[in-house]
Write a protein that holds these residues in place. Structure first.
Motif, PDB file in Angstrom:
ATOM      1  N   THR A 125       0.829  -1.204   0.000  1.00 36.22           N
ATOM      2  CA  THR A 125       0.000   0.000   0.000  1.00 36.22           C
ATOM      3  C   THR A 125       0.863   1.253   0.000  1.00 36.22           C
ATOM      4  O   THR A 125       0.522   2.258  -0.641  1.00 36.22           O
ATOM      5  N   LEU A 126       1.982   1.210   0.699  1.00 37.45           N
ATOM      6  CA  LEU A 126       2.900   2.349   0.712  1.00 37.45           C
ATOM      7  C   LEU A 126       3.421   2.632  -0.691  1.00 37.45           C
ATOM      8  O   LEU A 126       3.412   3.782  -1.153  1.00 37.45           O
ATOM      9  N   LEU A 127       3.867   1.593  -1.392  1.00 32.81           N
ATOM     10  CA  LEU A 127       4.392   1.785  -2.748  1.00 32.81           C
ATOM     11  C   LEU A 127       3.309   2.292  -3.685  1.00 32.81           C
ATOM     12  O   LEU A 127       3.567   3.127  -4.564  1.00 32.81           O
ATOM     13  N   GLU A 128       2.088   1.807  -3.508  1.00 25.11           N
ATOM     14  CA  GLU A 128       0.973   2.285  -4.335  1.00 25.11           C
ATOM     15  C   GLU A 128       0.673   3.757  -4.052  1.00 25.11           C
ATOM     16  O   GLU A 128       0.378   4.527  -4.973  1.00 25.11           O
ATOM     17  N   LYS A 184      14.108   8.547 -12.405  1.00 26.33           N
ATOM     18  CA  LYS A 184      12.661   8.382 -12.440  1.00 26.33           C
ATOM     19  C   LYS A 184      12.265   7.028 -11.841  1.00 26.33           C
ATOM     20  O   LYS A 184      12.833   6.002 -12.187  1.00 26.33           O
ATOM     21  N   GLY A 185      11.294   7.056 -10.958  1.00 26.75           N
ATOM     22  CA  GLY A 185      10.793   5.827 -10.339  1.00 26.75           C
ATOM     23  C   GLY A 185      11.479   5.469  -9.043  1.00 26.75           C
ATOM     24  O   GLY A 185      10.938   4.688  -8.256  1.00 26.75           O
ATOM     25  N   GLU A 186      12.661   6.029  -8.793  1.00 25.91           N
ATOM     26  CA  GLU A 186      13.363   5.755  -7.546  1.00 25.91           C
ATOM     27  C   GLU A 186      12.791   6.623  -6.430  1.00 25.91           C
ATOM     28  O   GLU A 186      12.096   7.605  -6.676  1.00 25.91           O
ATOM     29  N   ASN A 187      13.111   6.257  -5.204  1.00 26.71           N
ATOM     30  CA  ASN A 187      12.514   6.933  -4.059  1.00 26.71           C
ATOM     31  C   ASN A 187      13.522   6.999  -2.921  1.00 26.71           C
ATOM     32  O   ASN A 187      14.425   6.175  -2.829  1.00 26.71           O
ATOM     33  N   GLN A 302      13.829  -8.475   5.672  1.00 24.40           N
ATOM     34  CA  GLN A 302      13.092  -8.999   4.525  1.00 24.40           C
ATOM     35  C   GLN A 302      11.954  -8.053   4.157  1.00 24.40           C
ATOM     36  O   GLN A 302      11.704  -7.797   2.977  1.00 24.40           O
ATOM     37  N   ARG A 303      11.240  -7.527   5.143  1.00 23.16           N
ATOM     38  CA  ARG A 303      10.137  -6.613   4.848  1.00 23.16           C
ATOM     39  C   ARG A 303      10.650  -5.324   4.238  1.00 23.16           C
ATOM     40  O   ARG A 303      10.031  -4.756   3.332  1.00 23.16           O
ATOM     41  N   LYS A 304      11.802  -4.837   4.707  1.00 27.73           N
ATOM     42  CA  LYS A 304      12.361  -3.602   4.162  1.00 27.73           C
ATOM     43  C   LYS A 304      12.789  -3.801   2.716  1.00 27.73           C
ATOM     44  O   LYS A 304      12.657  -2.897   1.896  1.00 27.73           O
ATOM     45  N   LYS A 305      13.311  -4.968   2.400  1.00 22.59           N
ATOM     46  CA  LYS A 305      13.709  -5.247   1.026  1.00 22.59           C
ATOM     47  C   LYS A 305      12.509  -5.277   0.080  1.00 22.59           C
ATOM     48  O   LYS A 305      12.631  -5.112  -1.123  1.00 22.59           O
ATOM     49  N   GLN A 306      11.317  -5.505   0.664  1.00 20.32           N
ATOM     50  CA  GLN A 306      10.089  -5.538  -0.126  1.00 20.32           C
ATOM     51  C   GLN A 306       9.413  -4.177  -0.206  1.00 20.32           C
ATOM     52  O   GLN A 306       8.374  -4.038  -0.842  1.00 20.32           O
ATOM     53  N   GLY A 307       9.989  -3.178   0.465  1.00 14.22           N
ATOM     54  CA  GLY A 307       9.446  -1.830   0.374  1.00 14.22           C
ATOM     55  C   GLY A 307       8.913  -1.262   1.668  1.00 14.22           C
ATOM     56  O   GLY A 307       8.375  -0.151   1.697  1.00 14.22           O
ATOM     57  N   TYR A 308       9.043  -2.018   2.779  1.00  9.47           N
ATOM     58  CA  TYR A 308       8.546  -1.557   4.078  1.00  9.47           C
ATOM     59  C   TYR A 308       9.273  -0.299   4.511  1.00  9.47           C
ATOM     60  O   TYR A 308      10.316   0.062   3.981  1.00  9.47           O
ATOM     61  N   PHE A 309       8.748   0.366   5.555  1.00 11.99           N
ATOM     62  CA  PHE A 309       9.314   1.626   6.032  1.00 11.99           C
ATOM     63  C   PHE A 309      10.794   1.507   6.360  1.00 11.99           C
ATOM     64  O   PHE A 309      11.542   2.423   6.186  1.00 11.99           O
TER      65      PHE A 309
END
Length: 309
Positions: A125-128, A184-187, A302-309
């Motif tokens: 949801t964060l990435l979205e 572009k696309g990086e964060n 593992q969660r951070k590698k998937q985009g977590y905070f």
């Protein structure tokens, strides 16, 4: 004999405050479209207080030059959501809420059962939310003392075009110089209170007289003892047939998804009493209160590698 404890404490907090304000201003200066993550939890309360101090002109508070963002699992403690909304209304700030429930409804998040923890699902949801609003940088209240994976993270934490964090691909931050350049696309995720400890947070809350949700202070709650933790009895975490519950005086050291966030036994009803408890505690707040961090030692990484905070 002169008591120097208070001046020394204030000097330390002043240094941390100044560093954090510098980082927040750097984000606004260098990043095209920043936002600040605000859940109503104690760390985000301190972060918001620092952001407000960062944008004052001759003692007059200016409007925040960025919106507040919360990724709502839908399984939050109601006291915290009520507090979040009160603070946003008081500041007349802009709040953008990304709902995990929306991700579930459109199929980008799939849970095995309705009562599963939605904590890890926040990453999707964060990435979205980042993509929908075009945020280039999100400031968050994570601290290095919370957990091993967060101890590896830079203050300006680079995320690739998939929102992923690679601990081997972080940028040097010598002399407090930060590289916020992005393709572009990086964060960028930025953690202005990265160098603070739990004790620092509570000392700052006490000094600045910051308001917090009531569940951070001692209150009576029905709990079940599981895996060395006090699991609260709620509609999301109901008592099983073979469970034996008890009502204890507890407080929350950290708050999050109800399904994975537990209180600790405590009678501390003020910030000063919590400081006294925190000064002697030997277990980090996430280790002592988060069920999802007990899955494995690498769970957070593992969660951070998937985009977590």
């Amino acid at each position: 004999m002169t008591n120097t404890a208070q001046p020394l404490q204030d000097g330390h907090l002043d240094w941390l405050e100044a560093e954090s304000i510098h980082i927040i201003r750097e984000v606004v200066a260098e990043c095209e479209k920043p936002a600040l993550l605000f859940s109503g939890g104690k760390d985000s309360v301190v972060l918001l207080a620092l952001a407000r101090k960062a944008f004052q002109l001759q003692g007059r508070e200016l409007n925040l030059p960025f919106p507040l963002v919360h990724i709502d699992t839908g399984h939050n403690y109601p006291e915290v959501i009520a507090f979040r909304d009160q603070q946003v209304a008081k500041l007349n700030a802009t709040l953008i809420v990304g709902h995990v429930e929306d991700s579930i409804n459109k199929g980008t998040v799939v849970l095995r059962k309705a009562t599963d923890s939605r904590n890890a699902a926040q990453a999707v949801t964060l990435l979205e939310t980042i993509e929908e609003h075009g945020f280039s940088a999100l400031m968050g209240g994570a601290r290095r003392d919370e957990e091993k994976a967060r101890a590896k993270e830079r203050i300006f934490s680079f995320r690739d075009e998939f929102g992923q964090w690679d601990p081997k691909a972080q940028r040097p931050e010598l002399w407090s110089l930060y590289n916020a350049k992005l393709h572009k696309g990086e964060n960028m995720r930025v953690f202005p209170i990265s160098n603070w400890t739990e004790l620092d947070i509570w000392q700052y809350i006490a000094r600045e007289k910051l308001e917090l949700p009531s569940i951070y202070y001692a209150h009576q709650r029905e709990v079940v003892r599981k895996k060395g933790l006090l699991v609260p009895v709620t509609a999301i975490t109901p008592k099983a047939a073979n469970d034996s519950s008890e009502v204890l005086s507890v407080r929350f050291r950290t708050v999050g998804d109800i399904s994975c966030t537990c209180p600790v036994a405590s009678t501390a009803a003020t910030a000063l009493e919590i400081i006294q408890e925190t000064a002697v505690v030997e277990i980090s707040e996430r280790s002592a209160t988060r069920l999802d961090d007990q899955v494995s030692e690498a769970a957070m990484e593992q969660r951070k590698k998937q985009g977590y905070f």
